[in-house]
Write a protein that holds these residues in place. Structure first.
Motif, PDB file in Angstrom:
ATOM      1  N   UNK A 102       0.812  -1.216   0.000  1.00  0.00           N
ATOM      2  CA  UNK A 102       0.000   0.000   0.000  1.00  0.00           C
ATOM      3  C   UNK A 102       0.846   1.267   0.000  1.00  0.00           C
ATOM      4  N   UNK A 103       2.099   1.165   0.414  1.00  0.00           N
ATOM      5  CA  UNK A 103       2.960   2.349   0.510  1.00  0.00           C
ATOM      6  C   UNK A 103       3.928   2.471  -0.658  1.00  0.00           C
ATOM      7  N   UNK A 104       3.789   1.646  -1.698  1.00  0.00           N
ATOM      8  CA  UNK A 104       4.758   1.677  -2.794  1.00  0.00           C
ATOM      9  C   UNK A 104       4.778   3.023  -3.509  1.00  0.00           C
ATOM     10  N   UNK A 105       3.638   3.659  -3.690  1.00  0.00           N
ATOM     11  CA  UNK A 105       3.624   4.947  -4.383  1.00  0.00           C
ATOM     12  C   UNK A 105       4.331   6.018  -3.567  1.00  0.00           C
ATOM     13  N   UNK A 106       4.150   6.005  -2.250  1.00  0.00           N
ATOM     14  CA  UNK A 106       4.853   6.977  -1.398  1.00  0.00           C
ATOM     15  C   UNK A 106       6.350   6.683  -1.357  1.00  0.00           C
ATOM     16  N   UNK A 107       6.719   5.408  -1.385  1.00  0.00           N
ATOM     17  CA  UNK A 107       8.141   5.079  -1.434  1.00  0.00           C
ATOM     18  C   UNK A 107       8.775   5.544  -2.739  1.00  0.00           C
ATOM     19  N   UNK A 108       8.020   5.477  -3.824  1.00  0.00           N
ATOM     20  CA  UNK A 108       8.547   5.933  -5.111  1.00  0.00           C
ATOM     21  C   UNK A 108       8.892   7.421  -5.065  1.00  0.00           C
ATOM     22  N   UNK A 109       8.011   8.228  -4.502  1.00  0.00           N
ATOM     23  CA  UNK A 109       8.289   9.658  -4.402  1.00  0.00           C
ATOM     24  C   UNK A 109       9.420   9.944  -3.413  1.00  0.00           C
ATOM     25  N   UNK A 110       9.434   9.234  -2.311  1.00  0.00           N
ATOM     26  CA  UNK A 110      10.412   9.533  -1.258  1.00  0.00           C
ATOM     27  C   UNK A 110      11.833   9.170  -1.680  1.00  0.00           C
ATOM     28  N   UNK A 111      11.995   8.043  -2.391  1.00  0.00           N
ATOM     29  CA  UNK A 111      13.326   7.608  -2.803  1.00  0.00           C
ATOM     30  C   UNK A 111      13.729   8.158  -4.168  1.00  0.00           C
ATOM     31  N   UNK A 112      12.828   8.851  -4.865  1.00  0.00           N
ATOM     32  CA  UNK A 112      13.160   9.468  -6.133  1.00  0.00           C
ATOM     33  C   UNK A 112      13.448   8.488  -7.252  1.00  0.00           C
ATOM     34  N   UNK A 113      12.705   7.391  -7.317  1.00  0.00           N
ATOM     35  CA  UNK A 113      12.877   6.404  -8.381  1.00  0.00           C
ATOM     36  C   UNK A 113      11.643   6.427  -9.271  1.00  0.00           C
ATOM     37  N   UNK A 114      11.717   5.707 -10.387  1.00  0.00           N
ATOM     38  CA  UNK A 114      10.611   5.748 -11.347  1.00  0.00           C
ATOM     39  C   UNK A 114       9.424   4.911 -10.895  1.00  0.00           C
ATOM     40  N   UNK A 129      11.183  -4.015  -5.316  1.00  0.00           N
ATOM     41  CA  UNK A 129      11.947  -3.762  -6.545  1.00  0.00           C
ATOM     42  C   UNK A 129      11.708  -2.329  -6.995  1.00  0.00           C
ATOM     43  N   UNK A 130      12.788  -1.571  -7.160  1.00  0.00           N
ATOM     44  CA  UNK A 130      12.727  -0.180  -7.593  1.00  0.00           C
ATOM     45  C   UNK A 130      13.342  -0.076  -8.979  1.00  0.00           C
ATOM     46  N   UNK A 131      12.674   0.619  -9.874  1.00  0.00           N
ATOM     47  CA  UNK A 131      13.198   0.862 -11.212  1.00  0.00           C
ATOM     48  C   UNK A 131      13.654   2.313 -11.311  1.00  0.00           C
ATOM     49  N   UNK A 132      14.836   2.504 -11.874  1.00  0.00           N
ATOM     50  CA  UNK A 132      15.401   3.843 -11.946  1.00  0.00           C
ATOM     51  C   UNK A 132      14.922   4.656 -13.120  1.00  0.00           C
ATOM     52  N   UNK A 133      14.312   4.018 -14.135  1.00  0.00           N
ATOM     53  CA  UNK A 133      13.842   4.728 -15.321  1.00  0.00           C
ATOM     54  C   UNK A 133      12.721   3.902 -15.946  1.00  0.00           C
ATOM     55  N   UNK A 134      12.085   4.453 -16.957  1.00  0.00           N
ATOM     56  CA  UNK A 134      10.976   3.769 -17.615  1.00  0.00           C
ATOM     57  C   UNK A 134      11.526   2.686 -18.531  1.00  0.00           C
ATOM     58  N   UNK A 135      11.544   1.464 -18.044  1.00  0.00           N
ATOM     59  CA  UNK A 135      12.115   0.358 -18.820  1.00  0.00           C
ATOM     60  C   UNK A 135      11.210  -0.055 -19.976  1.00  0.00           C
ATOM     61  N   UNK A 136       9.934   0.342 -19.951  1.00  0.00           N
ATOM     62  CA  UNK A 136       9.013  -0.024 -21.011  1.00  0.00           C
ATOM     63  C   UNK A 136       9.021   0.960 -22.176  1.00  0.00           C
TER      64      UNK A 136
END
Length: 447
Positions: A102-114, A129-136
């Motif tokens: 449930x917190x993945x979206x907040x973790x994305x903003x906080x850690x500055x990853x894609x 798993x964190x992705x650093x850029x848009x792999x798609x």
């Protein structure tokens, strides 16, 4: 100072033009430092900490020390990859894997990853798993690291992992998608991935064969109209019954035979006795289910009955279905929902309405339905995949042109098996032209 400016400019240029190169050179190190530095505060802000236990509070009071702080999940491992970071966490008592999801979206903003996704590995251990850029955005499939029978890589997931089509784990699949959504490219990747394997490919393409017949050199049987498709499907049902008779003859069940040696499907047979597995690709299932007269209705009922029988009984006989279409629902007539219930693997490209998404994921996950509707029109090939377990992910297959798929099928044409039950439907093809001999600039010497 000049060197620093040059490095910063190079990093900015790579991040704009080549995000994958930027991640491998600069991004992975920067993201690792950011995660380790912000970890405790981010977990507390996202509500992923637990208060100190009673014995720690009592120990602090007895020793006259400050009250201990709340505890975040413990980091078991932090591993950089070619597309992001993999963080393995040990949850604290009282925490649940759903809290992290449930917190993945907040973790994305906080850690500055894609992007951030999570899954539970075992009780109390979660992998983030964190992705650093848009792999798609620009799909680049990694070099194949493993090869298993009937398991082929077909696409890239949004977390950077490879999406495999494993027919032994998920025997039958359904692929939906509107026009120009990338469904045909996904099907080409399936055929190109199966071409080097020891498998018989059977195609039903009622669009006069424009999608599958260019790949005919690797197909053991093809049909381009509903009448031929009916005969082909009934021949497959007969082949399935013959395979079951072979399995029954080789079982030899007695008290002295261990459980592991009792044959229940073709993969339990000896390799010299094992029939070749068959993958059936139906390009547009609606063309098999529509009818305009009584005779066509009788033909349609026989076709759907044969497909349902293959879906229910074909797995142990090594027959696997890949059903493709723009829509797939009860409006196609009786027996369609029974067939859909047997298609475990679901893949939906861009769809035009919510009803089409519900056809694929209504019984899997409401979140997957919403994700399929939100696929933009300017990203053909992006799809949502899921199965009966409720898990789903965004994927995108690499763009494979028809010429590339034809070349792969021609290269492996010698691996096309002859299935006696399907011999009548083997496409008749002219031999491949021989390579041209380059002309010599000098005349040959004469004796």
């Amino acid at each position: 100072m000049v060197a620093v400016v040059v490095v910063v400019a190079a990093a900015g240029l790579l991040r704009w033009r080549r995000p994958a190169w930027y991640w491998l050179t600069f991004g992975a190190l920067v993201a690792t430092v950011r995660v380790l530095f912000r970890y405790a505060s981010v977990m507390e802000a996202c509500g992923l900490t637990v208060p100190p236990s009673r014995w720690r509070l009592a120990l602090a009071r007895m020793t006259n020390r400050p009250a201990p702080e709340s505890r975040p999940p413990r980091i078991l491992r932090l591993r950089p990859t070619r597309t992001g970071l993999v963080l393995r966490l040990k949850l604290q008592p009282g925490q649940d894997a759903f809290d992290v999801a449930a917190a993945t979206d907040r973790l994305r903003h906080s850690f500055g990853v894609y992007g951030v996704t999570s899954r539970e590995l075992r009780s109390g251990v979660v992998e983030v798993r964190m992705t650093g850029y848009d792999v798609l955005q620009r799909v680049q499939m990694p070099a194949p690291a493993e090869t298993r029978p009937m398991r082929i890589p077909v696409a890239l997931r949004e977390d950077g992992a490879v999406h495999y089509r494993d027919y032994r784990a998920v025997p039958h699949g359904l692929t939906l998608g509107a026009t120009e959504s990338g469904k045909s490219v996904y099907q080409r990747n399936l055929v190109a991935g199966l071409a080097p394997h020891h498998v018989a490919l059977v195609g039903i393409d009622c669009k006069q064969g424009v999608e599958l017949f260019p790949l005919a050199r690797r197909f053991s049987a093809l049909a381009d109209n509903p009448d031929t498709a009916l005969d082909l499907l009934e021949a497959l049902v007969g082949h399935m019954e013959e395979v079951y008779q072979l399995i029954r003859a080789e079982q030899r069940i007695s008290v002295a035979v261990p459980d592991a040696e009792i044959a229940a499907d073709i993969w339990d047979l000896r390799e010299d006795l094992r029939p070749v597995p068959v993958v059936v690709l139906v390009d547009e299932v609606a063309e098999l289910a529509l009818f305009a007269s009584k005779e066509e209705e009788k033909r349609r009922d026989r076709i759907i009955t044969a497909l349902v029988r293959l879906a229910q009984l074909g797995r142990a006989a090594g027959i696997y279905l890949e059903i493709c279409g723009q829509r797939f629902g009860s409006e196609l007539g009786k027996g369609i929902t029974m067939l859909r219930a047997q298609l475990t693997g679901r893949t939906a490209h861009r769809v035009n309405d919510e009803t089409s998404a519900n056809m694929a994921f209504g019984d899997v996950s409401p979140d997957a339905v919403l994700a399929a509707i939100q696929i933009p029109t300017d990203t053909p090939g992006v799809a949502v995949t899921g199965d009966s377990t409720g898990g789903w992910a965004r994927i995108r297959a690499p763009h494979t042109t028809l010429r590339e798929a034809v070349n792969i099928c021609n290269k492996h044409a010698d691996r096309t098996p002859d299935v006696p039950a399907l011999a009548a439907f083997r496409p008749a093809l002219a031999p491949l032209p021989k390579a041209r001999v380059p002309l010599s600039k000098t005349a040959p010497a004469t004796a």
